[in-house]
Scaffold this motif. Structure first.
Motif, PDB file in Angstrom:
ATOM      1  N   SER A  20      27.844  22.772  63.510  1.00  0.00           N
ATOM      2  CA  SER A  20      27.687  24.230  63.532  1.00  0.00           C
ATOM      3  C   SER A  20      27.028  24.733  62.256  1.00  0.00           C
ATOM      4  CB  SER A  20      29.049  24.895  63.723  1.00  0.00           C
ATOM      5  OG  SER A  20      29.946  24.519  62.689  1.00  0.00           O
ATOM      6  N   SER A  21      27.389  24.157  61.104  1.00  0.00           N
ATOM      7  CA  SER A  21      26.794  24.609  59.845  1.00  0.00           C
ATOM      8  C   SER A  21      25.304  24.263  59.789  1.00  0.00           C
ATOM      9  CB  SER A  21      27.524  23.994  58.649  1.00  0.00           C
ATOM     10  OG  SER A  21      27.475  22.584  58.689  1.00  0.00           O
ATOM     11  N   ALA A  22      24.940  23.075  60.284  1.00  0.00           N
ATOM     12  CA  ALA A  22      23.529  22.676  60.300  1.00  0.00           C
ATOM     13  C   ALA A  22      22.730  23.569  61.238  1.00  0.00           C
ATOM     14  CB  ALA A  22      23.398  21.219  60.721  1.00  0.00           C
ATOM     15  N   ARG A  23      23.341  23.933  62.361  1.00  0.00           N
ATOM     16  CA  ARG A  23      22.665  24.806  63.322  1.00  0.00           C
ATOM     17  C   ARG A  23      22.448  26.193  62.726  1.00  0.00           C
ATOM     18  NH1 ARG A  23      25.124  26.611  69.219  1.00  0.00           N
ATOM     19  NH2 ARG A  23      23.166  27.346  70.136  1.00  0.00           N
ATOM     20  N   THR A  33      18.919  28.104  61.742  1.00  0.00           N
ATOM     21  CA  THR A  33      18.641  29.457  62.232  1.00  0.00           C
ATOM     22  C   THR A  33      18.353  30.408  61.081  1.00  0.00           C
ATOM     23  OG1 THR A  33      20.104  29.089  64.132  1.00  0.00           O
ATOM     24  CG2 THR A  33      19.556  31.367  63.613  1.00  0.00           C
ATOM     25  N   ALA A  34      19.064  30.224  59.980  1.00  0.00           N
ATOM     26  CA  ALA A  34      18.871  31.092  58.815  1.00  0.00           C
ATOM     27  C   ALA A  34      17.460  30.975  58.251  1.00  0.00           C
ATOM     28  CB  ALA A  34      19.899  30.763  57.739  1.00  0.00           C
ATOM     29  N   LEU A  35      16.802  29.825  58.441  1.00  0.00           N
ATOM     30  CA  LEU A  35      15.438  29.655  57.942  1.00  0.00           C
ATOM     31  C   LEU A  35      14.498  30.699  58.534  1.00  0.00           C
ATOM     32  CD1 LEU A  35      14.999  25.756  58.058  1.00  0.00           C
ATOM     33  CD2 LEU A  35      15.645  27.179  56.104  1.00  0.00           C
ATOM     34  N   SER A  36      14.751  31.081  59.774  1.00  0.00           N
ATOM     35  CA  SER A  36      13.879  32.075  60.418  1.00  0.00           C
ATOM     36  C   SER A  36      14.099  33.478  59.861  1.00  0.00           C
ATOM     37  CB  SER A  36      14.132  32.083  61.936  1.00  0.00           C
ATOM     38  OG  SER A  36      15.451  32.544  62.223  1.00  0.00           O
ATOM     39  N   ALA A  91      21.211  36.195  54.561  1.00  0.00           N
ATOM     40  CA  ALA A  91      20.476  35.456  55.593  1.00  0.00           C
ATOM     41  C   ALA A  91      21.394  34.453  56.280  1.00  0.00           C
ATOM     42  CB  ALA A  91      19.278  34.742  54.969  1.00  0.00           C
ATOM     43  N   LEU A  92      22.228  33.793  55.486  1.00  0.00           N
ATOM     44  CA  LEU A  92      23.190  32.850  56.054  1.00  0.00           C
ATOM     45  C   LEU A  92      24.235  33.571  56.899  1.00  0.00           C
ATOM     46  CD1 LEU A  92      23.618  30.648  52.871  1.00  0.00           C
ATOM     47  CD2 LEU A  92      22.597  29.897  55.023  1.00  0.00           C
ATOM     48  N   ALA A  93      24.695  34.711  56.414  1.00  0.00           N
ATOM     49  CA  ALA A  93      25.719  35.469  57.145  1.00  0.00           C
ATOM     50  C   ALA A  93      25.196  35.959  58.488  1.00  0.00           C
ATOM     51  CB  ALA A  93      26.190  36.651  56.301  1.00  0.00           C
ATOM     52  N   GLU A  94      23.945  36.389  58.521  1.00  0.00           N
ATOM     53  CA  GLU A  94      23.385  36.952  59.746  1.00  0.00           C
ATOM     54  C   GLU A  94      22.785  35.904  60.680  1.00  0.00           C
ATOM     55  OE1 GLU A  94      21.118  40.476  59.441  1.00  0.00           O
ATOM     56  OE2 GLU A  94      22.346  41.321  57.829  1.00  0.00           O
TER      57      GLU A  94
END
Length: 227
Positions: free
Chosen positions: A3-6, A10-13, A24-27
């Motif tokens: 889940s953390s890797a996923r 996603t945060a990269l986008s 960014a990580l939170a959202e």
């Protein structure tokens, strides 16, 4: 994928709009596919638990973004001339140009990101060494090494190290130029590659190369006003 890797992927986008931030990580949970989306961002406690306390979470995101940039270098398209010649691999120039293009999505945030990576985590380390040179050197060397691998460079022994030191120096100089003048960065990279034999001799020694890369990062960081 965990889940953390996923969530990290996603945060990269979200970096183009949120930067290399804990936000960014939170959202990231709000940007998941509809079947997995949350209705609220991750709490600060959850971000810390998944990605690290304080700026360590930001470093996790920055390093993931850098790793993705390395991965995309392997997908560099061949130029029209290479296609005509049935060349199986892109050139060093094409690969480094693509890596500069990867920066464009996050260009305004890079000085602060580099400052975050180069700032030691502990207060004692900051007092002893305000900027850690290791991340800067690793960043440049990884890009040079991947460029050589993707292009099929077969340099051996001392030439192997000299070739990568020269390319790392070229890319670092181009990246610094890109932050100051994005419109001319690609032309500047071409000019460095055209005169690479001179740079080859100037940065081939490991100590000199490391100092060159670190001074370049210091220039990037200071130009941003972070320090």
């Amino acid at each position: 994928m965990s889940s953390s890797a996923r969530l990290l992927k996603t945060a990269l986008s979200l970096i183009p709009t949120h930067g290399f931030t804990r936000a960014a990580l939170a959202e990231s949970v709000l940007a998941l596919p509809a079947s997995s989306q949350h209705t609220a961002p991750l709490s600060d406690t959850a971000v810390s638990a998944l990605f690290g306390e304080g700026d360590d979470a930001r470093r996790t995101l920055i390093n993931a973004w850098l790793a993705e940039g390395i991965s995309q270098m392997g997908n560099t398209p061949r130029s029209a001339r290479q296609l005509e010649q049935s060349s199986p691999r892109p050139s060093i120039g094409d690969i480094l140009h693509q890596r500069l293009r990867y920066n464009e999505q996050a260009l305004q945030y890079l000085p602060e990101a580099f400052a975050c990576l180069a700032t030691p985590s502990s207060a004692m380390s900051i007092m002893l060494t305000p900027l850690d040179p290791v991340p800067a050197v690793k960043h440049a060397v990884k890009i040079a090494d991947e460029a050589c691998y993707v292009s099929g460079d077969e340099s051996l022994q001392l030439s192997w190290y000299a070739r990568r030191a020269a390319l790392a120096g070229i890319y670092t100089a181009a990246e610094l130029h890109q932050l100051a003048s994005p419109q001319t960065a690609h032309a500047f990279l071409d000019s460095l590659l055209a005169s690479s034999s001179n740079l080859h001799h100037s940065v081939a020694e490991v100590g000199l190369f490391g100092g060159y890369v670190m001074k370049s990062w210091q220039g990037i960081i200071r130009s941003s006003g972070v320090f």
